[in-house]
Write a protein that holds these residues in place. Structure first.
Motif, PDB file in Angstrom:
ATOM      1  N   LEU A  11     -24.046  14.612  20.632  1.00  0.00           N
ATOM      2  CA  LEU A  11     -24.639  13.808  21.701  1.00  0.00           C
ATOM      3  C   LEU A  11     -25.134  12.476  21.146  1.00  0.00           C
ATOM      4  CD1 LEU A  11     -26.723  16.433  23.704  1.00  0.00           C
ATOM      5  CD2 LEU A  11     -24.501  15.460  24.279  1.00  0.00           C
ATOM      6  N   ALA A  12     -25.047  11.436  21.962  1.00  0.00           N
ATOM      7  CA  ALA A  12     -25.548  10.115  21.585  1.00  0.00           C
ATOM      8  C   ALA A  12     -26.191   9.476  22.812  1.00  0.00           C
ATOM      9  CB  ALA A  12     -24.421   9.239  21.072  1.00  0.00           C
ATOM     10  N   CYS A  13     -27.046   8.508  22.577  1.00  0.00           N
ATOM     11  CA  CYS A  13     -27.704   7.784  23.664  1.00  0.00           C
ATOM     12  C   CYS A  13     -26.645   7.044  24.474  1.00  0.00           C
ATOM     13  CB  CYS A  13     -28.711   6.798  23.087  1.00  0.00           C
ATOM     14  SG  CYS A  13     -29.496   5.753  24.328  1.00  0.00           S
ATOM     15  N   PRO A  14     -26.603   7.240  25.785  1.00  0.00           N
ATOM     16  CA  PRO A  14     -25.612   6.538  26.605  1.00  0.00           C
ATOM     17  C   PRO A  14     -25.819   5.023  26.635  1.00  0.00           C
ATOM     18  CG  PRO A  14     -26.616   8.339  27.844  1.00  0.00           C
ATOM     19  CD  PRO A  14     -27.374   8.202  26.565  1.00  0.00           C
ATOM     20  N   ALA A  15     -27.037   4.569  26.402  1.00  0.00           N
ATOM     21  CA  ALA A  15     -27.328   3.137  26.477  1.00  0.00           C
ATOM     22  C   ALA A  15     -26.925   2.384  25.210  1.00  0.00           C
ATOM     23  CB  ALA A  15     -28.811   2.923  26.755  1.00  0.00           C
ATOM     24  N   CYS A  16     -27.202   2.970  24.027  1.00  0.00           N
ATOM     25  CA  CYS A  16     -26.953   2.225  22.783  1.00  0.00           C
ATOM     26  C   CYS A  16     -26.116   3.002  21.770  1.00  0.00           C
ATOM     27  CB  CYS A  16     -28.280   1.813  22.161  1.00  0.00           C
ATOM     28  SG  CYS A  16     -29.200   3.201  21.468  1.00  0.00           S
ATOM     29  N   HIS A  17     -25.796   4.242  22.055  1.00  0.00           N
ATOM     30  CA  HIS A  17     -24.942   5.094  21.221  1.00  0.00           C
ATOM     31  C   HIS A  17     -25.590   5.541  19.910  1.00  0.00           C
ATOM     32  CE1 HIS A  17     -21.904   4.170  24.138  1.00  0.00           C
ATOM     33  NE2 HIS A  17     -22.095   2.875  23.923  1.00  0.00           N
ATOM     34  N   ALA A  18     -26.920   5.452  19.819  1.00  0.00           N
ATOM     35  CA  ALA A  18     -27.637   5.944  18.643  1.00  0.00           C
ATOM     36  C   ALA A  18     -27.787   7.462  18.748  1.00  0.00           C
ATOM     37  CB  ALA A  18     -29.016   5.295  18.559  1.00  0.00           C
TER      38      ALA A  18
END
Length: 58
Positions: A11-18
């Motif tokens: 899983l990664a942050c949908p906004a910044c991909h972190a």
């Protein structure tokens, strides 16, 4: 409630991909600085990875 083994790794942050880190009730973006830091709720064991549903950092 812990997520399934291995799920957090993909899983990664949908906004910044972190990457995300898990707390008791949400997944928190690990982006450095004030760039993002959104916290996504986990409802009934299911991460809600929608930017509109995320809590902004304090």
């Amino acid at each position: 409630m812990p997520l399934e083994a291995g799920l957090l790794e993909i899983l990664a942050c949908p906004a910044c991909h972190a990457p995300l880190k898990e707390t008791d009730t949400e997944l928190v973006c690990t982006a450095n600085g004030a760039d993002c830091g959104l916290a996504y709720p986990v409802r009934d064991g299911i991460p809600v990875l929608l930017v509109d549903e995320a809590r902004r950092p304090a």
